[in-house]
Write a protein that holds these residues in place. Structure first.
Motif, PDB file in Angstrom:
ATOM      1  N   ASP A  62       0.801  -1.228   0.000  1.00 23.52           N
ATOM      2  CA  ASP A  62       0.000   0.000   0.000  1.00 23.52           C
ATOM      3  C   ASP A  62       0.829   1.271   0.000  1.00 23.52           C
ATOM      4  O   ASP A  62       0.260   2.361   0.114  1.00 23.52           O
ATOM      5  CB  ASP A  62      -0.933   0.006   1.219  1.00 23.52           C
ATOM      6  N   TYR A  63       2.146   1.162  -0.113  1.00 24.87           N
ATOM      7  CA  TYR A  63       3.002   2.342   0.045  1.00 24.87           C
ATOM      8  C   TYR A  63       3.884   2.669  -1.150  1.00 24.87           C
ATOM      9  O   TYR A  63       4.171   3.835  -1.389  1.00 24.87           O
ATOM     10  CB  TYR A  63       3.880   2.176   1.298  1.00 24.87           C
ATOM     11  N   MET A  70       3.073   3.737  -7.674  1.00 26.02           N
ATOM     12  CA  MET A  70       2.915   2.997  -8.932  1.00 26.02           C
ATOM     13  C   MET A  70       4.007   3.379  -9.929  1.00 26.02           C
ATOM     14  O   MET A  70       4.517   2.520 -10.650  1.00 26.02           O
ATOM     15  CB  MET A  70       1.540   3.268  -9.530  1.00 26.02           C
ATOM     16  N   GLU A  71       4.374   4.640  -9.967  1.00 25.59           N
ATOM     17  CA  GLU A  71       5.411   5.113 -10.893  1.00 25.59           C
ATOM     18  C   GLU A  71       6.754   4.438 -10.603  1.00 25.59           C
ATOM     19  O   GLU A  71       7.523   4.133 -11.522  1.00 25.59           O
ATOM     20  CB  GLU A  71       5.576   6.638 -10.811  1.00 25.59           C
ATOM     21  N   PHE A  72       7.027   4.199  -9.322  1.00 26.10           N
ATOM     22  CA  PHE A  72       8.279   3.541  -8.946  1.00 26.10           C
ATOM     23  C   PHE A  72       8.298   2.108  -9.467  1.00 26.10           C
ATOM     24  O   PHE A  72       9.317   1.629  -9.964  1.00 26.10           O
ATOM     25  CB  PHE A  72       8.473   3.563  -7.422  1.00 26.10           C
ATOM     26  N   MET A  87      15.176  -5.476  -4.804  1.00 26.83           N
ATOM     27  CA  MET A  87      15.054  -5.232  -3.358  1.00 26.83           C
ATOM     28  C   MET A  87      16.023  -4.144  -2.903  1.00 26.83           C
ATOM     29  O   MET A  87      15.652  -3.260  -2.124  1.00 26.83           O
ATOM     30  CB  MET A  87      15.286  -6.530  -2.583  1.00 26.83           C
ATOM     31  N   ASP A  88      17.262  -4.181  -3.377  1.00 28.14           N
ATOM     32  CA  ASP A  88      18.247  -3.150  -3.013  1.00 28.14           C
ATOM     33  C   ASP A  88      17.811  -1.777  -3.510  1.00 28.14           C
ATOM     34  O   ASP A  88      17.903  -0.785  -2.787  1.00 28.14           O
ATOM     35  CB  ASP A  88      19.633  -3.490  -3.582  1.00 28.14           C
ATOM     36  N   PHE A  89      17.336  -1.714  -4.746  1.00 27.49           N
ATOM     37  CA  PHE A  89      16.889  -0.455  -5.339  1.00 27.49           C
ATOM     38  C   PHE A  89      15.701   0.114  -4.551  1.00 27.49           C
ATOM     39  O   PHE A  89      15.660   1.317  -4.249  1.00 27.49           O
ATOM     40  CB  PHE A  89      16.513  -0.697  -6.805  1.00 27.49           C
ATOM     41  N   LEU A 128       8.663  -2.234  -1.432  1.00 16.78           N
ATOM     42  CA  LEU A 128       8.364  -3.153  -2.530  1.00 16.78           C
ATOM     43  C   LEU A 128       9.014  -4.512  -2.282  1.00 16.78           C
ATOM     44  O   LEU A 128      10.184  -4.594  -1.924  1.00 16.78           O
ATOM     45  CB  LEU A 128       8.871  -2.564  -3.855  1.00 16.78           C
ATOM     46  N   GLN A 129       8.239  -5.569  -2.491  1.00 17.64           N
ATOM     47  CA  GLN A 129       8.736  -6.933  -2.320  1.00 17.64           C
ATOM     48  C   GLN A 129       8.840  -7.633  -3.670  1.00 17.64           C
ATOM     49  O   GLN A 129       7.923  -7.565  -4.492  1.00 17.64           O
ATOM     50  CB  GLN A 129       7.802  -7.737  -1.416  1.00 17.64           C
TER      51      GLN A 129
END
Length: 114
Positions: free
Chosen positions: A43-44, A47-49, A96-98, A106-107
């Motif tokens: 939820d965080y 979307m652009e990312f 994951m690092d990014f 993000l997972q």
């Protein structure tokens, strides 16, 4: 290079005048298992990312990246690629690092393909 001619005396003979055929069997090498790389919804993360991640790490064009991002958003997850173990593991680590460097939760995971 030209092939050498084979004379009848070069072929195996089983003694009854018929010629025998000798075949070599090669052991079949098993294909390495493939792994699905999945993005999971949260939820965080903006979307652009997610679109940027798909373009940057998976080489997906902008239109397809938006579609996949919306699938993640609506269905909770999406498969973003299928790779060998090493490549899948690298992609998961990179994503994951990014995400952590940009302070997003993000997972990204991988699982063996059936």
């Amino acid at each position: 290079m030209r092939p050498l001619p084979i004379s009848m005396s070069d072929t195996p003979d089983d003694g009854d005048g018929d010629t025998a055929v000798v075949t070599k069997t090669r052991p079949k090498t098993a294909k390495p298992p493939l792994y699905k790389v999945l993005l999971l919804n949260d939820d965080y993360t903006p979307m652009e990312f997610v679109v940027i991640v798909l373009e940057k790490f998976f080489g997906i064009n902008h239109g397809q990246a938006v579609e996949i991002m919306l699938t993640v958003h609506k269905k909770g997850l999406a498969i973003v690629g299928v790779f060998s173990h090493e490549i899948a593991e690298t992609k998961v680590t990179q994503v994951m690092d990014f995400a952590r460097r940009h302070q997003h939760p993000l997972q990204c995971t991988m699982e063996k393909e059936d």
